[in-house]
Enzyme design. Sequence first.
Site, PDB file in Angstrom:
ATOM      1  N   TRP A  21      -3.198   3.690  -6.273  1.00  7.87           N
ATOM      2  CA  TRP A  21      -2.118   3.466  -5.302  1.00  7.87           C
ATOM      3  C   TRP A  21      -1.549   2.055  -5.472  1.00  7.87           C
ATOM      4  O   TRP A  21      -0.342   1.870  -5.650  1.00  7.87           O
ATOM      5  CB  TRP A  21      -2.642   3.665  -3.874  1.00  7.87           C
ATOM      6  CG  TRP A  21      -1.609   3.420  -2.800  1.00  7.87           C
ATOM      7  CD1 TRP A  21      -0.254   3.296  -2.973  1.00  7.87           C
ATOM      8  CD2 TRP A  21      -1.843   3.275  -1.400  1.00  7.87           C
ATOM      9  NE1 TRP A  21       0.368   3.084  -1.755  1.00  7.87           N
ATOM     10  CE2 TRP A  21      -0.589   3.066  -0.774  1.00  7.87           C
ATOM     11  CE3 TRP A  21      -2.985   3.312  -0.609  1.00  7.87           C
ATOM     12  CZ2 TRP A  21      -0.464   2.883   0.602  1.00  7.87           C
ATOM     13  CZ3 TRP A  21      -2.853   3.137   0.763  1.00  7.87           C
ATOM     14  CH2 TRP A  21      -1.613   2.926   1.365  1.00  7.87           C
ATOM     15  N   ASP A  52      -7.254   8.516 -10.097  1.00  6.24           N
ATOM     16  CA  ASP A  52      -6.526   9.208  -9.031  1.00  6.24           C
ATOM     17  C   ASP A  52      -5.195   8.508  -8.785  1.00  6.24           C
ATOM     18  O   ASP A  52      -5.151   7.302  -8.554  1.00  6.24           O
ATOM     19  CB  ASP A  52      -7.351   9.209  -7.737  1.00  6.24           C
ATOM     20  CG  ASP A  52      -6.612   9.891  -6.595  1.00  6.24           C
ATOM     21  OD1 ASP A  52      -6.671  11.134  -6.516  1.00  6.24           O
ATOM     22  OD2 ASP A  52      -5.975   9.184  -5.787  1.00  6.24           O
ATOM     23  N   TYR A  57       3.217   6.959  -5.133  1.00  6.02           N
ATOM     24  CA  TYR A  57       2.770   5.591  -5.377  1.00  6.02           C
ATOM     25  C   TYR A  57       3.752   4.882  -6.310  1.00  6.02           C
ATOM     26  O   TYR A  57       3.661   4.949  -7.527  1.00  6.02           O
ATOM     27  CB  TYR A  57       1.377   5.570  -6.001  1.00  6.02           C
ATOM     28  CG  TYR A  57       0.287   6.216  -5.180  1.00  6.02           C
ATOM     29  CD1 TYR A  57       0.415   6.421  -3.812  1.00  6.02           C
ATOM     30  CD2 TYR A  57      -0.896   6.633  -5.781  1.00  6.02           C
ATOM     31  CE1 TYR A  57      -0.584   7.017  -3.073  1.00  6.02           C
ATOM     32  CE2 TYR A  57      -1.910   7.222  -5.047  1.00  6.02           C
ATOM     33  CZ  TYR A  57      -1.757   7.424  -3.692  1.00  6.02           C
ATOM     34  OH  TYR A  57      -2.761   8.014  -2.971  1.00  6.02           O
ATOM     35  N   TYR A 220     -11.379   7.987   0.027  1.00  8.46           N
ATOM     36  CA  TYR A 220     -10.431   6.917  -0.252  1.00  8.46           C
ATOM     37  C   TYR A 220     -10.518   5.829   0.813  1.00  8.46           C
ATOM     38  O   TYR A 220     -11.027   6.048   1.912  1.00  8.46           O
ATOM     39  CB  TYR A 220      -9.013   7.441  -0.436  1.00  8.46           C
ATOM     40  CG  TYR A 220      -8.229   7.893   0.767  1.00  8.46           C
ATOM     41  CD1 TYR A 220      -7.591   6.985   1.614  1.00  8.46           C
ATOM     42  CD2 TYR A 220      -8.023   9.252   1.023  1.00  8.46           C
ATOM     43  CE1 TYR A 220      -6.822   7.401   2.688  1.00  8.46           C
ATOM     44  CE2 TYR A 220      -7.247   9.695   2.091  1.00  8.46           C
ATOM     45  CZ  TYR A 220      -6.650   8.762   2.927  1.00  8.46           C
ATOM     46  OH  TYR A 220      -5.877   9.179   3.987  1.00  8.46           O
ATOM     47  N   ARG A 225      -9.087  -1.016   2.281  1.00  8.23           N
ATOM     48  CA  ARG A 225      -7.960  -1.695   1.637  1.00  8.23           C
ATOM     49  C   ARG A 225      -8.218  -3.194   1.431  1.00  8.23           C
ATOM     50  O   ARG A 225      -7.304  -4.016   1.506  1.00  8.23           O
ATOM     51  CB  ARG A 225      -6.673  -1.423   2.421  1.00  8.23           C
ATOM     52  CG  ARG A 225      -6.500   0.070   2.678  1.00  8.23           C
ATOM     53  CD  ARG A 225      -5.217   0.480   3.324  1.00  8.23           C
ATOM     54  NE  ARG A 225      -5.325   1.872   3.774  1.00  8.23           N
ATOM     55  CZ  ARG A 225      -4.339   2.590   4.270  1.00  8.23           C
ATOM     56  NH1 ARG A 225      -3.136   2.053   4.381  1.00  8.23           N
ATOM     57  NH2 ARG A 225      -4.531   3.837   4.651  1.00  8.23           N
TER      58      ARG A 225
END
Length: 327
Positions: A21, A52, A57, A220, A225
């Site tokens: 991402w 992934d 993204y 995920y 993050r």
Amino acid sequence: MEFRKLGASAIEVSAIAFGAWAAGGWMWGSTDRKEAVEAIIAAHREGVTTIDTAPIYGQGVSEEIVGEAIKGMARDQVQLLTKFGMRWDLATPQGTFVMNSQDNNGKDIAIYKFASKASVIKEVEDSLQRLGTDYIDVLQIHWPDVTTPIAETMEAMDLLIQQGKILSAGVSNYTVDQVKEARNTLGIVSNQVPYSMLNRGIEADLVPYALAHDLSIIAYSPMERGLLTGKYFKANAFDEGDHRSGYFAQFDLKKVENFLEEIRPLAEEKRATFAQLVLRWTTLQPAITITLAGARNAKQAVANAQAMQIDLNEAEIDFINRALAKI
């Protein structure tokens, strides 16, 4: 690296996968394509064979970067996971409106959840081209689309399996009931959902279901993050356009900081960073087949992969869990 079978499929995946991402730049304060490519290649050298990504993204940028990175790799030595169902390029709005945003070039875009049969097929053709491959190992619907029957979306993926364009099908952000409904049409192998030390809600229902029904969970945001790396407690830590400046507001940052300080002696004993300890803990949780870890450069990618070298015994896991219980 440890390799695990994905659900009831014949696909083996690396326990830690490269989450792409941030590589796409969108919502992460832009990207450096060269560094992103180097990060994927470095991760692969450390045994991370699973990548992934998703069209949304960077509106194709992430998939293009992944495609560039895997050019020198044997295709059967890498597993590509991508998604569909988050459209930013619809000529006529369809599906469920998600948000207005801007792409990496500052152009205004409107994003919709949309997973009709025709849309799924179009998105896969576009993804194959960007990835530079003739098949995708695991195709996942990115978010549930309430405007399209689940059966219709699953039938589209079943057709793509028959055509050899995808090897298996998964879902993302599905509830247990939605997983059950999807499986009435197609034998999906995985559900990609948020899971971390600070977000363990799936342990109540999805984890027991997955264990009982041979469903892999792809976790995920295991490091929330970046919050659990311990790097972002200072003010003004983010570049313009980085969504985390607002995302972290949902957490009691002082409690999180205290938790990290409590487990610091264990990390030091293992000669590990907080990020590595967090990743390893996540890979050892029930039903978690893949733990996604993003990286902006090769150094981060290598460190993520090397988390699998950490040995955590039951007493050490219990110590971490007791510390977590306090927050």
